[in-house]
Design an enzyme around this catalytic site. Structure first.
Site, PDB file in Angstrom:
ATOM      1  N   HIS A 196      -7.582   4.312 -16.978  1.00  0.00           N
ATOM      2  CA  HIS A 196      -7.079   2.921 -16.961  1.00  0.00           C
ATOM      3  C   HIS A 196      -7.958   2.106 -17.905  1.00  0.00           C
ATOM      4  CE1 HIS A 196      -4.197   3.686 -13.832  1.00  0.00           C
ATOM      5  NE2 HIS A 196      -5.128   4.260 -13.088  1.00  0.00           N
ATOM      6  N   ASN A 208      -9.730  13.865  -8.926  1.00  0.00           N
ATOM      7  CA  ASN A 208      -9.198  12.838  -9.828  1.00  0.00           C
ATOM      8  C   ASN A 208     -10.008  11.548  -9.664  1.00  0.00           C
ATOM      9  OD1 ASN A 208      -6.987  12.038 -11.621  1.00  0.00           O
ATOM     10  ND2 ASN A 208      -6.235  10.757  -9.939  1.00  0.00           N
TER      11      ASN A 208
HETATM   12  O1  G3I Z   1       5.741  -0.867  -0.084  1.00  0.00           O
HETATM   13  C1  G3I Z   1       5.383  -2.248   0.033  1.00  0.00           C
HETATM   14  C2  G3I Z   1       6.611  -3.062   0.233  1.00  0.00           C
HETATM   15  O2  G3I Z   1       7.224  -2.716   1.445  1.00  0.00           O
HETATM   16  C3  G3I Z   1       6.224  -4.563   0.216  1.00  0.00           C
HETATM   17  O3  G3I Z   1       7.360  -5.333   0.279  1.00  0.00           O
HETATM   18  C4  G3I Z   1       5.444  -4.898  -1.055  1.00  0.00           C
HETATM   19  C5  G3I Z   1       4.959  -6.334  -1.080  1.00  0.00           C
HETATM   20  O4  G3I Z   1       3.740  -6.450  -1.787  1.00  0.00           O
HETATM   21  O5  G3I Z   1       4.337  -4.050  -1.133  1.00  0.00           O
HETATM   22  C6  G3I Z   1       4.675  -2.689  -1.221  1.00  0.00           C
HETATM   23  O6  G3I Z   1       3.532  -1.928  -1.337  1.00  0.00           O
HETATM   24  C7  G3I Z   1       2.888  -1.963  -2.604  1.00  0.00           C
HETATM   25  C8  G3I Z   1       2.837  -0.541  -3.130  1.00  0.00           C
HETATM   26  O7  G3I Z   1       2.096  -0.509  -4.314  1.00  0.00           O
HETATM   27  C9  G3I Z   1       4.218   0.042  -3.389  1.00  0.00           C
HETATM   28  O8  G3I Z   1       4.871  -0.693  -4.374  1.00  0.00           O
HETATM   29  C10 G3I Z   1       1.521  -2.517  -2.425  1.00  0.00           C
HETATM   30  O9  G3I Z   1       1.578  -3.878  -2.088  1.00  0.00           O
HETATM   31  C11 G3I Z   1       0.713  -2.347  -3.699  1.00  0.00           C
HETATM   32  O10 G3I Z   1      -0.634  -2.688  -3.426  1.00  0.00           O
HETATM   33  C12 G3I Z   1       0.769  -0.910  -4.158  1.00  0.00           C
HETATM   34  O11 G3I Z   1       0.035  -0.808  -5.352  1.00  0.00           O
HETATM   35  C13 G3I Z   1      -0.195   0.508  -5.837  1.00  0.00           C
HETATM   36  C14 G3I Z   1      -1.690   0.812  -5.846  1.00  0.00           C
HETATM   37  O12 G3I Z   1      -1.918   2.099  -6.389  1.00  0.00           O
HETATM   38  C15 G3I Z   1      -2.260   0.737  -4.439  1.00  0.00           C
HETATM   39  O13 G3I Z   1      -3.543   1.211  -4.372  1.00  0.00           O
HETATM   40  C16 G3I Z   1       0.342   0.591  -7.246  1.00  0.00           C
HETATM   41  O14 G3I Z   1       1.755   0.452  -7.231  1.00  0.00           O
HETATM   42  C17 G3I Z   1      -0.044   1.934  -7.885  1.00  0.00           C
HETATM   43  O15 G3I Z   1       0.271   1.927  -9.241  1.00  0.00           O
HETATM   44  C18 G3I Z   1      -1.543   2.154  -7.744  1.00  0.00           C
HETATM   45  O16 G3I Z   1      -1.849   3.436  -8.267  1.00  0.00           O
HETATM   46  C19 G3I Z   1      -3.233   3.794  -8.293  1.00  0.00           C
HETATM   47  C20 G3I Z   1      -3.316   5.296  -8.144  1.00  0.00           C
HETATM   48  O17 G3I Z   1      -2.626   5.717  -7.004  1.00  0.00           O
HETATM   49  C21 G3I Z   1      -4.758   5.779  -8.106  1.00  0.00           C
HETATM   50  N1  G3I Z   1      -5.495   5.286  -9.255  1.00  0.00           N
HETATM   51  C22 G3I Z   1      -5.404   3.870  -9.506  1.00  0.00           C
HETATM   52  C23 G3I Z   1      -3.940   3.427  -9.604  1.00  0.00           C
HETATM   53  C24 G3I Z   1      -3.842   1.982  -9.975  1.00  0.00           C
HETATM   54  O18 G3I Z   1      -4.400   1.178  -8.984  1.00  0.00           O
END
Ligand code: G3I
Length: 346
Positions: A235, A199
């Protein structure tokens, strides 16, 4: 005479070909049924638990789901040997009850790794031999847990850089390039019926990434590695041109015998939202569906969140947002309608 009657009866009993359906689908599930392309969404588990309107739309509209974060390594094993499956289990159980198939996301990635793992590798307390064993255990444990319940796994995610070189992740640096073949083999052993995917993002248009990924797939196939599909994250943003060659790129992977999926589609825009921008966004969504429909091997189109209420975009791109099919109040945007009216060539 008799064979003729039997033949006639068979013809009459056969379902109409999808393209002969007289009316446009009334929702995304019906679109999926008519086209044979599964329509999925990434799921925010907190919202699934807490928001009944979110849950209702998810379960009514989609026949495929991906955990947005709940199956990532940092989520399922935050401390070494301490597993937290609650969120992932909730998704899988909700999917079963609502006749949704599941994409597992993701087994091997360089992001969202647990701190114990990255710290251990960095300070040298976890060496290469142990790291390989840890990866093997992780894949085996997770895939086995959901054996028979996950249609497709994103086995490796984002392993190629924009310039076409292999990503210098902790996996490549410490285990060498064989980690990719190993990961597929381990996953296959744990659930032989799951479809195993590679992916990536920008694979829709970025030539160096496309060429390297094609070579990688061929190399894996030549070694007899069980790889079954390629996922295009998708995206997109309306400030960039739509990747006009996408269907051809899909076809090149399909020609290798792979299933093709759009795994994380969203179309962001610079805020504020205007009717014109929403109209442009709608064309991006419908073109993605049209591209998928034009390639027989494309069997899934998943959006990375279905509502602007829960989208990763505003948190990552300053001043951008509104990337989803429904707005924050779950009202369908023009993009939603556009998907329902895409011409079905199948
Ligand atoms: O779980 C913690 C939480 O405990 C804390 O309070 C909060 C405060 O910022 O953060 C939470 O973690 C976040 C996590 O998502 C869960 O919500 C992280 O900060 C945040 O960085 C994380 O972002 C995710 C991202 O991947 C990380 O790489 C996005 O939600 C998610 O949509 C995104 O998904 C990725 C795919 O897996 C792969 N392809 C790209 C796509 C978009 O970036």
């Amino acid at each position: 005479m008799k064979p003729l009657i039997i033949a006639l009866a068979l013809v009459l009993a056969a379902p109409l070909p999808a393209s002969a359906h007289p009316r446009p689908p009334r929702d995304l599930r019906q679109l999926a049924e008519q086209t044979g392309v599964k329509i999925g969404s990434a799921v925010d588990i907190a919202a699934l638990r807490a928001e009944s309107d979110y849950r209702r739309v998810l379960n009514r509209q989609f026949n495929h789901v991906t955990a947005e974060n709940a199956m990532k390594w940092e989520s399922v094993e935050p401390q070494r040997g301490v597993f937290t499956w609650d969120d992932a289990d909730t998704l899988v159980e909700n999917a079963r009850r609502n006749r949704q198939q599941v994409r597992g996301h993701t087994l091997v990635w360089h992001n969202q790794l647990p701190a114990w793992l990255t710290a251990g590798v960095e300070d040298g307390s976890i060496g290469a031999t142990e790291l390989r064993q840890i990866l093997r255990d992780h894949i085996t444990t997770q895939v086995r847990r959901y054996k028979g319940k996950i249609r497709a796994w994103d086995v490796v995610n984002e392993v190629v850089e924009e310039d076409g070189t292999m990503r210098q992740s902790i996996w490549l640096k410490h285990l060498g390039s064989g980690y990719i073949a190993d990961a597929f083999r381990w996953a296959h052993r744990a659930d032989p019926r799951a479809k195993l995917f590679i992916n990536d993002y920008n694979l829709e248009w970025n030539a160096p990434k496309i060429e390297t990924t094609l070579s990688l797939v061929k190399e894996l196939q030549a070694q007899g590695v069980p790889i079954h599909g390629v996922g295009f994250q998708g995206h997109l943003g309306i400030q960039y041109d739509y990747p006009g060659d996408w269907a051809n790129v899909m076809r090149r992977f399909a020609d290798l015998g792979l299933e093709v999926a759009i795994t994380e589609l969203d179309v962001r825009m610079e805020l504020p939202v205007t009717p014109e921008k929403l109209a442009t966004q709608a064309t991006y969504y419908s073109r993605a569906m049209t591209d998928c429909l034009s390639v027989r091997a494309c069997r899934e189109l998943t959006v990375w969140g279905f509502t602007d209420r829960h989208s990763w975009v505003p948190g990552w791109f300053d001043g951008e947002g509104a990337a989803c099919l429904l707005d924050e109040n779950l009202a369908p945007k023009p993009a939603y309608q556009a998907l329902l009216t895409v011409k079905n060539p199948r």
